[in-house]
Design a protein around this motif. Structure first.
Motif, PDB file in Angstrom:
ATOM      1  N   LEU A  17      -5.322   2.277  14.108  1.00  0.00           N
ATOM      2  CA  LEU A  17      -3.497   3.025  13.083  1.00  0.00           C
ATOM      3  C   LEU A  17      -2.914   3.132  13.882  1.00  0.00           C
ATOM      4  O   LEU A  17      -1.911   2.567  13.360  1.00  0.00           O
ATOM      5  CB  LEU A  17      -4.550   4.035  12.346  1.00  0.00           C
ATOM      6  CG  LEU A  17      -5.457   4.228  11.167  1.00  0.00           C
ATOM      7  CD1 LEU A  17      -5.333   6.078  10.079  1.00  0.00           C
ATOM      8  CD2 LEU A  17      -5.252   2.566  10.114  1.00  0.00           C
ATOM      9  N   LEU A  49      -1.764  -0.739  14.064  1.00  0.00           N
ATOM     10  CA  LEU A  49      -0.725  -0.880  12.962  1.00  0.00           C
ATOM     11  C   LEU A  49       0.016  -0.651  13.293  1.00  0.00           C
ATOM     12  O   LEU A  49       1.216  -1.438  12.167  1.00  0.00           O
ATOM     13  CB  LEU A  49      -1.731  -0.547  11.805  1.00  0.00           C
ATOM     14  CG  LEU A  49      -3.118  -1.305  11.223  1.00  0.00           C
ATOM     15  CD1 LEU A  49      -3.833  -0.787   9.462  1.00  0.00           C
ATOM     16  CD2 LEU A  49      -2.689  -2.868  10.653  1.00  0.00           C
ATOM     17  N   GLY A  67       5.157   7.985   5.156  1.00  0.00           N
ATOM     18  CA  GLY A  67       6.620   8.049   4.789  1.00  0.00           C
ATOM     19  C   GLY A  67       7.648   6.344   5.987  1.00  0.00           C
ATOM     20  O   GLY A  67       8.455   6.114   6.165  1.00  0.00           O
ATOM     21  N   CYS A  68       6.928   7.390   7.146  1.00  0.00           N
ATOM     22  CA  CYS A  68       7.036   7.337   8.574  1.00  0.00           C
ATOM     23  C   CYS A  68       6.749   5.755   8.321  1.00  0.00           C
ATOM     24  O   CYS A  68       7.120   4.672   9.240  1.00  0.00           O
ATOM     25  CB  CYS A  68       7.213   7.955   9.684  1.00  0.00           C
ATOM     26  SG  CYS A  68       8.427   8.786   9.213  1.00  0.00           S
ATOM     27  N   PRO A 128       4.713   2.866   6.647  1.00  0.00           N
ATOM     28  CA  PRO A 128       3.863   2.328   5.516  1.00  0.00           C
ATOM     29  C   PRO A 128       3.239   1.304   5.503  1.00  0.00           C
ATOM     30  O   PRO A 128       2.053   1.788   4.483  1.00  0.00           O
ATOM     31  CB  PRO A 128       5.369   1.211   4.603  1.00  0.00           C
ATOM     32  CG  PRO A 128       6.643   1.812   5.332  1.00  0.00           C
ATOM     33  CD  PRO A 128       6.676   2.750   6.520  1.00  0.00           C
ATOM     34  N   MET A 129       3.051   1.126   6.580  1.00  0.00           N
ATOM     35  CA  MET A 129       1.751  -0.315   7.457  1.00  0.00           C
ATOM     36  C   MET A 129       1.013   1.159   7.150  1.00  0.00           C
ATOM     37  O   MET A 129      -0.874   0.747   6.958  1.00  0.00           O
ATOM     38  CB  MET A 129       1.624  -0.764   8.505  1.00  0.00           C
ATOM     39  CG  MET A 129       2.448  -0.009   9.272  1.00  0.00           C
ATOM     40  SD  MET A 129       3.562   1.167   9.601  1.00  0.00           S
ATOM     41  CE  MET A 129       4.940  -0.078   9.932  1.00  0.00           C
ATOM     42  N   ARG A 187      -0.268   3.079   4.424  1.00  0.00           N
ATOM     43  CA  ARG A 187      -0.994   3.231   2.880  1.00  0.00           C
ATOM     44  C   ARG A 187      -2.066   3.166   2.508  1.00  0.00           C
ATOM     45  O   ARG A 187      -2.006   1.385   3.383  1.00  0.00           O
ATOM     46  CB  ARG A 187       0.446   3.495   2.470  1.00  0.00           C
ATOM     47  CG  ARG A 187       2.163   4.099   2.152  1.00  0.00           C
ATOM     48  CD  ARG A 187       2.986   3.925   1.132  1.00  0.00           C
ATOM     49  NE  ARG A 187       2.689   4.219  -0.056  1.00  0.00           N
ATOM     50  CZ  ARG A 187       3.236   5.128  -0.789  1.00  0.00           C
ATOM     51  NH1 ARG A 187       4.234   5.986  -0.625  1.00  0.00           N
ATOM     52  NH2 ARG A 187       2.855   5.102  -2.062  1.00  0.00           N
ATOM     53  N   GLY A 188      -3.085   3.170   2.158  1.00  0.00           N
ATOM     54  CA  GLY A 188      -3.765   2.481   1.914  1.00  0.00           C
ATOM     55  C   GLY A 188      -5.328   2.484   2.773  1.00  0.00           C
ATOM     56  O   GLY A 188      -6.385   2.874   2.297  1.00  0.00           O
ATOM     57  N   THR A 189      -4.574   3.477   4.163  1.00  0.00           N
ATOM     58  CA  THR A 189      -5.677   3.229   4.946  1.00  0.00           C
ATOM     59  C   THR A 189      -6.314   4.023   5.993  1.00  0.00           C
ATOM     60  O   THR A 189      -7.883   4.642   5.896  1.00  0.00           O
ATOM     61  CB  THR A 189      -5.086   2.367   6.682  1.00  0.00           C
ATOM     62  OG1 THR A 189      -3.341   3.794   7.030  1.00  0.00           O
ATOM     63  CG2 THR A 189      -4.535   1.144   6.785  1.00  0.00           C
ATOM     64  N   HIS A 246      -5.427   4.150  -2.152  1.00  0.00           N
ATOM     65  CA  HIS A 246      -3.764   3.872  -3.198  1.00  0.00           C
ATOM     66  C   HIS A 246      -3.751   4.582  -4.465  1.00  0.00           C
ATOM     67  O   HIS A 246      -2.545   5.383  -4.604  1.00  0.00           O
ATOM     68  CB  HIS A 246      -3.272   2.165  -3.523  1.00  0.00           C
ATOM     69  CG  HIS A 246      -3.015   1.718  -2.123  1.00  0.00           C
ATOM     70  ND1 HIS A 246      -1.435   1.838  -1.764  1.00  0.00           N
ATOM     71  CD2 HIS A 246      -3.667   0.534  -1.566  1.00  0.00           C
ATOM     72  CE1 HIS A 246      -1.723   1.451  -0.597  1.00  0.00           C
ATOM     73  NE2 HIS A 246      -2.607   0.487  -1.333  1.00  0.00           N
ATOM     74  N   VAL A 247      -4.584   4.898  -4.966  1.00  0.00           N
ATOM     75  CA  VAL A 247      -4.585   4.807  -6.426  1.00  0.00           C
ATOM     76  C   VAL A 247      -4.650   7.173  -6.927  1.00  0.00           C
ATOM     77  O   VAL A 247      -4.287   7.380  -7.241  1.00  0.00           O
ATOM     78  CB  VAL A 247      -4.952   4.538  -7.468  1.00  0.00           C
ATOM     79  CG1 VAL A 247      -5.492   4.604  -9.150  1.00  0.00           C
ATOM     80  CG2 VAL A 247      -4.892   3.033  -7.694  1.00  0.00           C
ATOM     81  N   ARG A 280     -10.199   8.183   2.209  1.00  0.00           N
ATOM     82  CA  ARG A 280     -10.974   7.456   2.610  1.00  0.00           C
ATOM     83  C   ARG A 280     -12.655   7.973   3.611  1.00  0.00           C
ATOM     84  O   ARG A 280     -12.112   8.717   4.309  1.00  0.00           O
ATOM     85  CB  ARG A 280     -10.635   6.164   3.154  1.00  0.00           C
ATOM     86  CG  ARG A 280      -9.856   5.527   2.689  1.00  0.00           C
ATOM     87  CD  ARG A 280      -9.097   4.551   3.876  1.00  0.00           C
ATOM     88  NE  ARG A 280     -10.452   3.217   3.736  1.00  0.00           N
ATOM     89  CZ  ARG A 280      -9.977   2.490   2.555  1.00  0.00           C
ATOM     90  NH1 ARG A 280     -10.234   2.160   2.283  1.00  0.00           N
ATOM     91  NH2 ARG A 280     -11.607   1.773   3.283  1.00  0.00           N
TER      92      ARG A 280
END
Lengths: 395, 99
Positions: free
Chosen positions: B11, B14, B40-41, B43-44, B46-48, B52-53, B58
């Motif tokens: 991460l 990323l 927010g800082c 965004p890449m 998000r979801g990791t 997302h939903v 995770r």
């Protein structure tokens, strides 16, 4: 001057192999995204510098990477290098890894379960992108085949993805079940003569076709047989491993089924077996020669529980008659003690003359033939296990 | 509040960062407020880290604060003062079977 770029996805990163049109001297560039599983890596057919990568991890989920300069630099779409990562209002930009099934009553269907291995129903859960298929007309449009099986599309270069829900919701979804490797949509074939027509294939549901750009779909599995489906009239439930077509003749489809190599001459409406004299008709990839629509390639694998070549001999089989009559191609390939596999997305052809054929193995070798398969040489021998191979022919 | 966050290697790659990430987080400092500031800082990411939903963690990631596992604590539970003051980092750790 012509050249070739081979895009390789492996269990631990992506690699770019490049050569001029002679295909003798190769450069190896990578790993990109080291440590991540690269399920698929493919370039746009109309903008060869535009590359898309499916980067995935059991820990961190799905990532989509994009390059606009042939792999020199990469970014997750929505956050280009050098730009602020938030909007002026402070909101985060694009979510290129957001794959959310469409269950809305307006455009989707509230389909929430599929068949599990034991026959019970199981919730649909997004896991990863298995295959990325860039559009034939627009570099910003890409189709994504995902696990659990569904088809998504982006029209903004990968910034956002929307499901084409007609496939998952056409009526048979509750009978789809996972193959041994999961329930993935792994094959997306775009008809170059009819942009409204798309073929897809899912393990273990079967093959499907749309004739209206993805709005509605129908199963195209008539003629397929499976020992795991006692119902001879089953509409879905087939473990299709791969389908291929030649762009000049898109109604003719070739399929590597779980067992059996199959052929259709009517865009999938009916299939007949063309396994012929293959030593085993189990396998994963199938490809068509770039200039000879009746010349096809498969990689026979011993069985569905023994994923290696029979007799420890790595042999590509070629048919110049569209199936049934096959010849073993062995020159330059190991003919003893070889127990690697070649996965479904790990074979491709270039469009030079003579046609180049390429495949990658779970042992990390990428083999190339610059003479339509008559002879082979390894480009590299020691990559991580190869998951996918795609080829770009550069002019 | 300046909050320190330690990300796992992949991460950090990323997000394009080295070492710890420092975030401005308004009190109360919780797992949710830290993750929202982080996404927010960056965004890449998000979801990791969380879905997302559902916004659930995770399953193969764990959260630690002050040498304790906070993974199963409610996302809105206040984190220790040492994390909220920046004295101690909030750790996002990839779960490795066997430790």
């Amino acid at each position: 001057m012509s050249g070739v770029r081979v895009l390789v996805g492996t269990r631990k990163g992506a690699f770019i192999l490049a050569a001029d049109g002679k295909r003798k001297e190769w450069s190896v560039n990578g790993p990109h995204f080291g440590g991540w599983e690269i399920y698929h890596f493919k370039g746009s057919p109309i903008d060869p510098k535009r590359l898309y990568v499916s980067q995935t991890s059991g820990w961190f989920g799905q990532i989509i990477q994009r390059s606009d300069d042939a792999g020199k630099t990469w970014h997750q779409p929505g956050t280009p290098p050098g730009e602020p990562t938030t909007t002026p209002e402070g909101f985060p930009k694009g979510e290129s890894n957001k794959f959310v099934y469409d269950t809305s009553p307006e455009t989707g269907k509230p389909l929430t379960t599929h068949q599990w291995y034991d026959g019970t129903q199981h919730p649909w859960e997004f896991k990863r992108v298995w295959h990325l298929e860039p559009s034939l007309k627009d570099p910003d449009t890409v189709y994504a085949g995902v696990e659990d099986a569904a088809l998504f599309r982006t029209t903004d270069g990968g910034k956002t993805w929307q499901e084409l829900p007609g496939l998952r919701g056409h009526g048979s979804g509750s009978k789809w079940s996972p193959g041994a490797g999961g329930m993935g949509l792994h094959t997306i074939l775009l008809d170059p003569g009819n942009l409204q027509r798309i073929f897809t294939a899912i393990s273990a549901a079967g093959a499907f076709r749309t004739d209206d750009g993805g709005e509605t779909w129908k199963p195209i599995n008539r003629g397929l047989k499976s020992q795991y489906l006692p119902d001879p009239k089953a509409e879905v439930g087939f473990c299709v491993h791969r389908i291929a077509l030649h762009p000049s003749r898109p109604k003719v489809l070739f399929m590597q089924l779980h067992w059996d190599v199959m052929r259709s001459d009517d865009a999938g409406d009916s299939w007949r077996e063309v396994s012929g004299n293959l030593p085993t008709d189990f396998g994963f990839p199938i490809e068509v020669h770039a200039h000879e629509p009746e010349t096809i390639y498969v990689v026979p694998i011993k069985s569905d529980s023994e994923h290696y070549p029979p007799e420890g001999k790595l042999r590509i089989y070629r048919s110049r008659t569209g199936g049934n009559e096959w010849e073993a191609l062995t020159k330059g390939l190991p003919q003893s003690d070889c127990y690697v596999n070649v996965l479904r997305d790990a074979m491709a052809v270039d469009s030079l003359d003579p046609c180049g054929v390429y495949f990658g193995t779970t042992g990390g070798q990428v083999y190339a033939s610059a003479d339509s398969g008559d002879s082979w040489k390894p480009i590299v021998r020691d990559l991580p296990a190869v998951l996918s191979v795609e080829v770009q022919t550069l002019s | 509040m300046k909050i320190r966050v330690v990300l796992p290697y992949h991460l950090r790659t990323l997000a394009g960062v080295n070492g710890e990430v420092t975030l401005e987080v308004a009190p109360p400092v919780t797992q949710r407020s830290i993750l929202e500031a982080l996404e927010g800082c960056y965004p890449m990411l998000r979801g990791t880290i969380r879905d997302h939903v559902t916004q659930l963690r995770r399953p193969m990631l764990r959260f630690f604060a002050c040498e304790e596992d906070w993974s199963l604590e409610p996302p809105d539970a206040p984190l220790p003062d040492a994390v909220a003051s920046g004295a101690e980092p909030f750790l996002i750790v990839g779960a490795i079977a066997g430790g």
